[in-house]
Motif scaffolding. Structure first.
Motif, short mmCIF file in Angstrom:
data_model
loop_
_atom_site.label_atom_id
_atom_site.label_comp_id
_atom_site.label_asym_id
_atom_site.label_seq_id
_atom_site.Cartn_x
_atom_site.Cartn_y
_atom_site.Cartn_z
N VAL A 118 0.82 -1.22 0.00
CA VAL A 118 0.00 0.00 0.00
C VAL A 118 0.85 1.26 0.00
CG1 VAL A 118 -1.96 -1.10 1.15
CG2 VAL A 118 -0.15 -0.10 2.54
N ARG A 119 2.03 1.20 -0.54
CA ARG A 119 2.95 2.34 -0.48
C ARG A 119 2.30 3.62 -1.02
NH1 ARG A 119 8.30 2.90 0.29
NH2 ARG A 119 9.36 4.68 -0.65
N ARG A 120 2.35 4.66 -0.18
CA ARG A 120 1.86 5.99 -0.53
C ARG A 120 0.39 5.99 -0.96
NH1 ARG A 120 7.09 8.01 -4.14
NH2 ARG A 120 8.61 7.96 -2.44
N GLN A 121 -0.37 5.08 -0.38
CA GLN A 121 -1.79 5.00 -0.71
C GLN A 121 -2.62 5.17 0.56
OE1 GLN A 121 -3.10 4.36 -3.86
NE2 GLN A 121 -1.05 4.34 -4.76
N ARG A 122 -3.80 5.68 0.38
CA ARG A 122 -4.75 5.74 1.49
C ARG A 122 -5.56 4.45 1.50
NH1 ARG A 122 -9.38 10.38 2.73
NH2 ARG A 122 -10.05 9.49 4.73
N VAL A 123 -5.70 3.85 2.66
CA VAL A 123 -6.40 2.57 2.77
C VAL A 123 -7.64 2.76 3.63
CG1 VAL A 123 -6.24 0.15 3.50
CG2 VAL A 123 -4.22 1.32 2.59
N GLN A 124 -8.78 2.34 3.08
CA GLN A 124 -10.04 2.40 3.82
C GLN A 124 -10.59 0.98 3.99
OE1 GLN A 124 -12.74 5.77 2.64
NE2 GLN A 124 -11.30 6.01 0.95
N VAL A 125 -10.94 0.65 5.21
CA VAL A 125 -11.45 -0.68 5.52
C VAL A 125 -12.85 -0.54 6.10
CG1 VAL A 125 -11.10 -2.80 6.86
CG2 VAL A 125 -9.12 -1.54 5.99
N ALA A 126 -13.82 -1.16 5.42
CA ALA A 126 -15.20 -1.22 5.90
C ALA A 126 -15.65 -2.66 5.66
CB ALA A 126 -16.09 -0.23 5.17
N ASP A 127 -15.55 -3.46 6.68
CA ASP A 127 -15.75 -4.90 6.58
C ASP A 127 -16.96 -5.26 5.71
OD1 ASP A 127 -15.65 -7.59 7.04
OD2 ASP A 127 -15.85 -7.48 9.21
N PRO A 128 -16.76 -6.10 4.65
CA PRO A 128 -15.56 -6.86 4.32
C PRO A 128 -14.69 -6.19 3.26
CG PRO A 128 -17.36 -7.69 3.00
CD PRO A 128 -17.92 -6.55 3.83
N MET A 129 -15.00 -4.94 2.90
CA MET A 129 -14.33 -4.29 1.77
C MET A 129 -13.05 -3.58 2.21
SD MET A 129 -16.60 -5.34 -0.27
CE MET A 129 -16.05 -4.63 -1.83
N VAL A 130 -12.04 -3.65 1.32
CA VAL A 130 -10.78 -2.92 1.51
C VAL A 130 -10.53 -2.13 0.24
CG1 VAL A 130 -8.30 -3.10 1.89
CG2 VAL A 130 -9.86 -4.70 3.04
N THR A 131 -10.33 -0.81 0.41
CA THR A 131 -10.09 0.07 -0.72
C THR A 131 -8.69 0.67 -0.59
OG1 THR A 131 -12.43 0.66 -0.76
CG2 THR A 131 -10.93 2.04 -2.03
N PRO A 144 -13.02 -1.17 -4.52
CA PRO A 144 -13.02 -1.92 -3.26
C PRO A 144 -13.06 -3.42 -3.52
CG PRO A 144 -14.64 -0.14 -3.23
CD PRO A 144 -14.17 -0.26 -4.64
N ARG A 145 -12.41 -4.18 -2.66
CA ARG A 145 -12.38 -5.64 -2.78
C ARG A 145 -12.81 -6.26 -1.45
NH1 ARG A 145 -6.39 -6.68 -3.63
NH2 ARG A 145 -7.08 -8.85 -3.53
N PRO A 146 -13.57 -7.36 -1.49
CA PRO A 146 -14.00 -8.02 -0.25
C PRO A 146 -12.88 -8.88 0.35
CG PRO A 146 -14.85 -9.22 -2.14
CD PRO A 146 -14.14 -8.01 -2.69
N LEU A 147 -11.76 -8.23 0.62
CA LEU A 147 -10.55 -8.96 1.03
C LEU A 147 -10.71 -9.62 2.39
CD1 LEU A 147 -7.73 -9.62 0.06
CD2 LEU A 147 -6.92 -7.47 1.05
N LEU A 148 -11.44 -8.98 3.30
CA LEU A 148 -11.58 -9.56 4.64
C LEU A 148 -12.41 -10.84 4.61
CD1 LEU A 148 -12.03 -6.41 6.92
CD2 LEU A 148 -9.97 -7.41 5.93
N ARG A 149 -13.35 -10.92 3.69
CA ARG A 149 -14.14 -12.16 3.55
C ARG A 149 -13.22 -13.31 3.12
NH1 ARG A 149 -18.44 -10.95 -0.39
NH2 ARG A 149 -19.29 -9.75 1.37
N ARG A 150 -12.35 -13.03 2.16
CA ARG A 150 -11.41 -14.06 1.72
C ARG A 150 -10.47 -14.45 2.86
NH1 ARG A 150 -6.26 -13.46 -2.45
NH2 ARG A 150 -5.21 -15.30 -1.65
N LEU A 151 -10.02 -13.47 3.61
CA LEU A 151 -9.08 -13.75 4.69
C LEU A 151 -9.71 -14.62 5.78
CD1 LEU A 151 -6.31 -13.40 5.85
CD2 LEU A 151 -6.91 -11.11 6.59
#
Length: 267
Positions: free
Chosen positions: A166-179, A185-192
């Motif tokens: 995530v270098r030099r990026q803003r990260v937003q997490v709203a379960d299950p999505m990660v932007t 946005p990707r449902p990364l937390l669901r996969r995890l």
């Protein structure tokens, strides 16, 4: 005796050379740091030393190994091809890049190299926990072509860790999505969570999912997260302070099970 082969392995910067039969069974191993050859059978001494000859840099002590623990016995029965412990952080990506490095000139950096940098950074941080009683395994293959980036086993329990560059990026997490930045946005937390469930099934023990961001980013978490921890680079050494869940013998037994590729064949 003929057909002996020497299989080098590296773990936490230390080298150990296994001497194996054609069927993969171990007959000895050489601890370079201790300058000692551990023989599983005295009758093979001459053949083992001959096989190790090109790797010996000075006098060595030769003798039987110390009495192994049950976990060590399980490891010694592993065929080298089934032992996941020597996997480097990002092992699967390293192999993929070696087979297909892509064009020499690209308009944009190869995203695989960013992913590799992330896995190596997180993996190195996890490997440094070894002195605190933890074991880390990397790039664990799963059926269907999936894999676990990292599995951490220690006094504080078991953790599946997925890395994200995530270098030099803003990260937003709203379960299950990660932007990440301006990406979709990707449902990364669901996969995890699914990865952690598969690991729990394989190891018959509770495994906790963790998302590791590297390097540290501008992170915003909206709402509560179900089961998943989101950590950044500076947070990873904090695992060393966790304890009270697993005894040392349990840690070793789970590590012996997790490092066996066959453990993951039906999850």
């Amino acid at each position: 005796m003929s057909g002996l082969r020497v299989v080098p392995t590296w773990r936490h910067g230390q080298e150990r050379l296994y001497v194996c039969l054609e069927d993969g069974g171990n007959v000895a191993w050489y601890d370079r740091e201790a300058a000692r050859v551990h023989l599983l059978s005295q009758e093979h001494e001459r053949d083992v030393l001959e096989a190790l000859g090109p790797f010996l840099s000075g006098p060595v002590t030769v003798g039987p190994p110390p009495v192994p623990t049950p976990a060590e016995l399980a490891r010694l029965t592993l065929h080298p091809d089934d032992d996941l412990a020597p996997n480097r952080p990002g092992e699967a990506l390293l192999i993929a890049l070696d087979r297909d490095p892509g064009p020499a000139r690209r308009l944009r950096p190869d995203p695989r190299r960013h992913a590799l940098a992330a896995e190596q950074a997180v993996g190195d941080a996890l490997d440094r926990l070894d002195g605190a009683g933890w074991h880390a395994l990397h790039s664990i293959p799963l059926p269907g072509g999936d894999r676990l980036h990292h599995l951490l086993i220690g006094p504080g329990g078991l953790f599946v860790i997925h890395t994200l560059y995530v270098r030099r990026q803003r990260v937003q997490v709203a379960d299950p999505m990660v932007t990440v930045g301006r990406r979709e946005p990707r449902p990364l937390l669901r996969r995890l969570r699914a990865d952690a469930d598969r690991a729990s099934h394989a190891l018959t023990a509770e495994v906790h999912p963790v998302l590791a961001l590297t390097p540290a980013a501008d992170l915003t978490v909206t709402g509560s997260l179900r089961r998943v921890r989101v950590l950044q680079d500076p947070d990873l050494p904090g695992f060393a302070r966790l304890g009270g869940v697993l005894k040392p013998a349990d840690v070793e037994a789970l590590h012996a099970m997790a490092r066996d590729r066959r453990t993951w064949a039906r999850v």
